[in-house]
Design an enzyme around this catalytic site. Sequence first.
Site, PDB file in Angstrom:
ATOM      1  N   MET A  32       9.548  -2.966 -34.460  1.00 56.81           N
ATOM      2  CA  MET A  32      10.321  -4.083 -33.935  1.00 56.81           C
ATOM      3  C   MET A  32      10.694  -5.062 -35.045  1.00 56.81           C
ATOM      4  O   MET A  32      11.813  -5.577 -35.081  1.00 56.81           O
ATOM      5  CB  MET A  32       9.524  -4.800 -32.834  1.00 56.81           C
ATOM      6  CG  MET A  32      10.308  -5.866 -32.108  1.00 56.81           C
ATOM      7  SD  MET A  32      11.829  -5.220 -31.389  1.00 56.81           S
ATOM      8  CE  MET A  32      11.355  -5.016 -29.678  1.00 56.81           C
ATOM      9  N   GLU A  58     -15.281  -7.424 -29.141  1.00 57.53           N
ATOM     10  CA  GLU A  58     -15.097  -8.336 -28.010  1.00 57.53           C
ATOM     11  C   GLU A  58     -13.626  -8.564 -27.673  1.00 57.53           C
ATOM     12  O   GLU A  58     -13.284  -8.879 -26.533  1.00 57.53           O
ATOM     13  CB  GLU A  58     -15.802  -9.664 -28.270  1.00 57.53           C
ATOM     14  CG  GLU A  58     -17.325  -9.569 -28.300  1.00 57.53           C
ATOM     15  CD  GLU A  58     -17.884  -9.251 -29.682  1.00 57.53           C
ATOM     16  OE1 GLU A  58     -17.091  -8.876 -30.594  1.00 57.53           O
ATOM     17  OE2 GLU A  58     -19.110  -9.373 -29.865  1.00 57.53           O
ATOM     18  N   LYS A  68     -28.806 -20.317 -24.056  1.00 58.89           N
ATOM     19  CA  LYS A  68     -29.871 -19.321 -23.978  1.00 58.89           C
ATOM     20  C   LYS A  68     -31.083 -19.818 -23.187  1.00 58.89           C
ATOM     21  O   LYS A  68     -31.662 -19.089 -22.387  1.00 58.89           O
ATOM     22  CB  LYS A  68     -30.306 -18.963 -25.401  1.00 58.89           C
ATOM     23  CG  LYS A  68     -31.404 -17.925 -25.441  1.00 58.89           C
ATOM     24  CD  LYS A  68     -31.756 -17.532 -26.860  1.00 58.89           C
ATOM     25  CE  LYS A  68     -32.793 -16.423 -26.823  1.00 58.89           C
ATOM     26  NZ  LYS A  68     -33.088 -15.895 -28.146  1.00 58.89           N
ATOM     27  N   PHE A 109     -27.476 -21.453 -35.895  1.00 60.93           N
ATOM     28  CA  PHE A 109     -27.048 -20.089 -36.214  1.00 60.93           C
ATOM     29  C   PHE A 109     -26.234 -19.520 -35.046  1.00 60.93           C
ATOM     30  O   PHE A 109     -26.638 -19.599 -33.898  1.00 60.93           O
ATOM     31  CB  PHE A 109     -28.275 -19.209 -36.477  1.00 60.93           C
ATOM     32  CG  PHE A 109     -27.909 -17.769 -36.710  1.00 60.93           C
ATOM     33  CD1 PHE A 109     -27.136 -17.403 -37.800  1.00 60.93           C
ATOM     34  CD2 PHE A 109     -28.302 -16.782 -35.817  1.00 60.93           C
ATOM     35  CE1 PHE A 109     -26.770 -16.084 -38.010  1.00 60.93           C
ATOM     36  CE2 PHE A 109     -27.943 -15.451 -36.015  1.00 60.93           C
ATOM     37  CZ  PHE A 109     -27.180 -15.116 -37.119  1.00 60.93           C
ATOM     38  N   GLN A 110     -25.080 -18.975 -35.348  1.00 61.42           N
ATOM     39  CA  GLN A 110     -24.167 -18.389 -34.359  1.00 61.42           C
ATOM     40  C   GLN A 110     -23.752 -19.369 -33.279  1.00 61.42           C
ATOM     41  O   GLN A 110     -23.588 -19.000 -32.120  1.00 61.42           O
ATOM     42  CB  GLN A 110     -24.772 -17.120 -33.748  1.00 61.42           C
ATOM     43  CG  GLN A 110     -24.805 -15.994 -34.767  1.00 61.42           C
ATOM     44  CD  GLN A 110     -25.067 -14.632 -34.155  1.00 61.42           C
ATOM     45  OE1 GLN A 110     -25.749 -14.514 -33.154  1.00 61.42           O
ATOM     46  NE2 GLN A 110     -24.528 -13.605 -34.784  1.00 61.42           N
TER      47      GLN A 110
HETATM   48  C1  TPP Z   1      -1.211  -9.517 -33.255  1.00 61.87           C
HETATM   49  C2  TPP Z   1       0.248  -9.481 -33.587  1.00 61.87           C
HETATM   50  N1  TPP Z   1       0.656  -9.561 -34.866  1.00 61.87           N
HETATM   51  C3  TPP Z   1       1.967  -9.510 -35.174  1.00 61.87           C
HETATM   52  C4  TPP Z   1       2.910  -9.396 -34.196  1.00 61.87           C
HETATM   53  C5  TPP Z   1       4.394  -9.369 -34.548  1.00 61.87           C
HETATM   54  N2  TPP Z   1       4.998  -8.074 -34.163  1.00 61.87           N
HETATM   55  C6  TPP Z   1       5.674  -7.896 -33.016  1.00 61.87           C
HETATM   56  S1  TPP Z   1       6.197  -6.340 -32.784  1.00 61.87           S
HETATM   57  C7  TPP Z   1       5.570  -5.846 -34.280  1.00 61.87           C
HETATM   58  C8  TPP Z   1       5.713  -4.445 -34.753  1.00 61.87           C
HETATM   59  C9  TPP Z   1       4.907  -3.505 -33.951  1.00 61.87           C
HETATM   60  O1  TPP Z   1       4.892  -2.262 -34.608  1.00 61.87           O
HETATM   61  P1  TPP Z   1       4.284  -0.970 -33.941  1.00 61.87           P
HETATM   62  O2  TPP Z   1       2.965  -1.297 -33.323  1.00 61.87           O
HETATM   63  O3  TPP Z   1       4.298   0.140 -34.898  1.00 61.87           O
HETATM   64  O4  TPP Z   1       5.270  -0.711 -32.721  1.00 61.87           O
HETATM   65  P2  TPP Z   1       6.842  -0.365 -32.763  1.00 61.87           P
HETATM   66  O5  TPP Z   1       7.577  -1.669 -32.761  1.00 61.87           O
HETATM   67  O6  TPP Z   1       7.098   0.437 -33.983  1.00 61.87           O
HETATM   68  O7  TPP Z   1       7.067   0.380 -31.494  1.00 61.87           O
HETATM   69  C10 TPP Z   1       4.963  -6.929 -34.922  1.00 61.87           C
HETATM   70  C11 TPP Z   1       4.331  -6.868 -36.250  1.00 61.87           C
HETATM   71  C12 TPP Z   1       2.431  -9.332 -32.867  1.00 61.87           C
HETATM   72  N3  TPP Z   1       3.274  -9.228 -31.819  1.00 61.87           N
HETATM   73  N4  TPP Z   1       1.115  -9.346 -32.592  1.00 61.87           N
END
Ligand code: TPP
Lengths: 589, 162
Positions: A499, A79, A191, A141-142
């Site tokens: 990042m 979802e 429902k 439930f749910q």
């Molecule tokens: C759901 C979620 N969890 C954690 C983060 C924190 N976060 C931001 S960028 C990043 C790294 C992303 O790594 P990747 O998908 O390999 O992309 P890259 O930066 O290497 O291009 C993280 C962990 C986020 N933005 N979203």
Amino acid sequence: MERAIVNKAENPDEKPNSTETGFPVQPENEKMSGGEILICALLDEGVDTIFGFPGGVLLHIYDVIYHKPELRHILIKHEQGGTHAADGYARATGKAGVVLVTSGPGATNTVTGIATAFMDSIPLIILTGQVPFAMMGNDAFQEADIIGVTRPITKHSYLVRDVNELGRVVQEAFHIATTGKPGPVLIDLPKDMVAQKGYYNRLKKMKIRGYNPVKNGHFHQIVKAADAINKAKKPVFYVGGGVNFGNASAELTELVEKSNIPVTTTLMGLGAVRSDHPLNLGMLGMHGTWAANMAVSECDLLIAVGSRFDDRVTGRLNGFSVKSKKIHIDIDPASISKNVTVDIPIVGDVKNVLPKLTELVERPDISAWLQKLDSWKEAHPLKYAHRDDTIMPQYVIEKISEITNGDAIVVTDVGQHQMWTAQFYKFNRPRSLLSSGGLGTMGYGFPAAVGAAVGRPDRKVFCIAGDGGFQMTSMELATAVKYKIPVKLAIINNSFLGMVRQWQQLFFDKRYSHTYLKDSNPDFVKLAESYGATAFRIQRPREVVPTLQKAMEIKNGPVVMDFIVAKEANVFPMVPAGAALYEMIEDEN
Amino acid sequence: MKHTISVTFEHSFNTLSRIAGLFSGRGFNIDSISLGTAEKEGLARMTLTTRGDERIIEQITKQLNKLINIIKVVDLTFEPFVERELALIKVSASPSVRMEIMQIVSIFRAKIIDISPKSLTIELTGSADKVNASISMLKPFGIIETARTGSVALRREFQGKT
Ligand SMILES: Cc1ncc(C[n+]2csc(CCOP(=O)(O)OP(=O)(O)O)c2C)c(N)n1
């Protein structure tokens, strides 16, 4: 063009009594079940596609869907993915995206998708099944109080208790989701209500007390703004997603050209003005261009259009554009003077306000300012060091930009690749960069690309994702294969949560705590192939273009490209946390 | 500074939760909140008192206005307005101090509405300041319980001019 997406049961013979139109048309005064009313109301709102996943409380509704082939239903795998897909559909088409999910876990799985859409003001309709009304509140439930859970991340929500109200509620929900500052609206459907028979009532004229979004800006304010523009010596436009997703790109370009004033956009505003437009300075903010950030810092008039002074854009607030008078045009009164005090606010729909402003503006004499900006642009272009032995991530994006002529819909995930896409893809059209700007949701990219491709079969759709984020929703590959959705996925595989690794490198002495992925990443080619998708692994720079060419030819389903890129490349320029835009650093040295 | 804001809305629990959620989610203060039906059926009026600088108050009124079922938001602070709060105050009152308490009650034009060998319950209306003042006067006798409604307010119509 061929409609690749079909929604018939796998074997049409299995379908009893299937007629061409599905249910016989109900005379107006005849009773229908809640489920029928729901689907009729969706069709009457012009919905052609919904994304969904069934469950116990949705059985009645799915039985109606079974008989209504004119409403295309895309069965997603999760979802969250369904909600992102509806979001991508909405961003790409301009219509509201619709997702249908069951009660409890089905509903809670949509939360990240709803929050993502809410932060970026995307029109979504979330239809959640609910336990029978009499059981609500009993920890049935749910059961989940999804209205309560999503209250802070929806523009509005409804619990429909009376089946006779359902038609009107759906109509109001679409109106609220798509007008004013758009946003997600949730409808909770017990429902028993859905199974009951009632009348399909619609309003002849949409009128909701207490909801009257301002469309036309105050004329007096527009005159004041025009006057300020005509007198400015160093003006700059600062354009956000409101222009892109408010369909005002043409109106903005006209104003920019008539006034000859340079423009910078946010991430969400990319594409609102062509990237190669001579007055376009590129993106501003944390990873913005030198010219854009300096222009905003030095200007004497900042004209904010459909943007909201987000902290990723402004940098340190007390160092943000301190020398300028500020005009702010926005549909949302609450976003005016929220972070930055504005001198001339104009509340209204940018699409209505901009043409009026264009009529009143002249060409201020700003040649000295334009010259200065040109010299900045020339002296400080976006750059990276190309390598012959290793693929640079920026190179992949440049090549995707070239091969698509800047014309594709590009959907990103979140991370370094997202910023490189913003920097190196030359967007030529509005509604072309779909990205989770406000919430920064990893896992958004691929399902949103699926939704975008479903909504716009006439456009090429690329998804650019990181090896980390793609794995959060990679199961939607199955959806893309099943419905033959031609999304081209470029995984910018740097073996890291890039990042975060970049920040660890720059500010935590390279202590790469839990950001290394290589030892846990799957073989993306095998993963894709196991779903039945075409896949390539690309390890050398000279293979990049030929692979992209091959991918462009694949039209009957998704293609996955696993680009093995330099591991420790960084996104520059950058404004470190807590710094002002003019304190940006251009590279590692 | 203190602001008194009057909010008219289509009454439903969802709206009420949205209003409360706005304050908790955005970190706004609420000092008091009071709510009842308004002049038309289905409408409710809420009076809330809150504190904050100009920008915060502006955000509060704008964010309230954004909620779909809210019909009207008025910050009464800079307009002439009438404001009242109702308080019920139960004070320990042995026979020896009863007369003294009754004097205070009459000064504040309050009423005694319940009496027992050990306590008096006082009904008082007035501005929040008046209620606070009377409570502090009664404190030395020992306050057992208080129940306060929070302010309700309306704009004052006759302003002496025009
Ligand atoms: C759901 C979620 N969890 C954690 C983060 C924190 N976060 C931001 S960028 C990043 C790294 C992303 O790594 P990747 O998908 O390999 O992309 P890259 O930066 O290497 O291009 C993280 C962990 C986020 N933005 N979203």
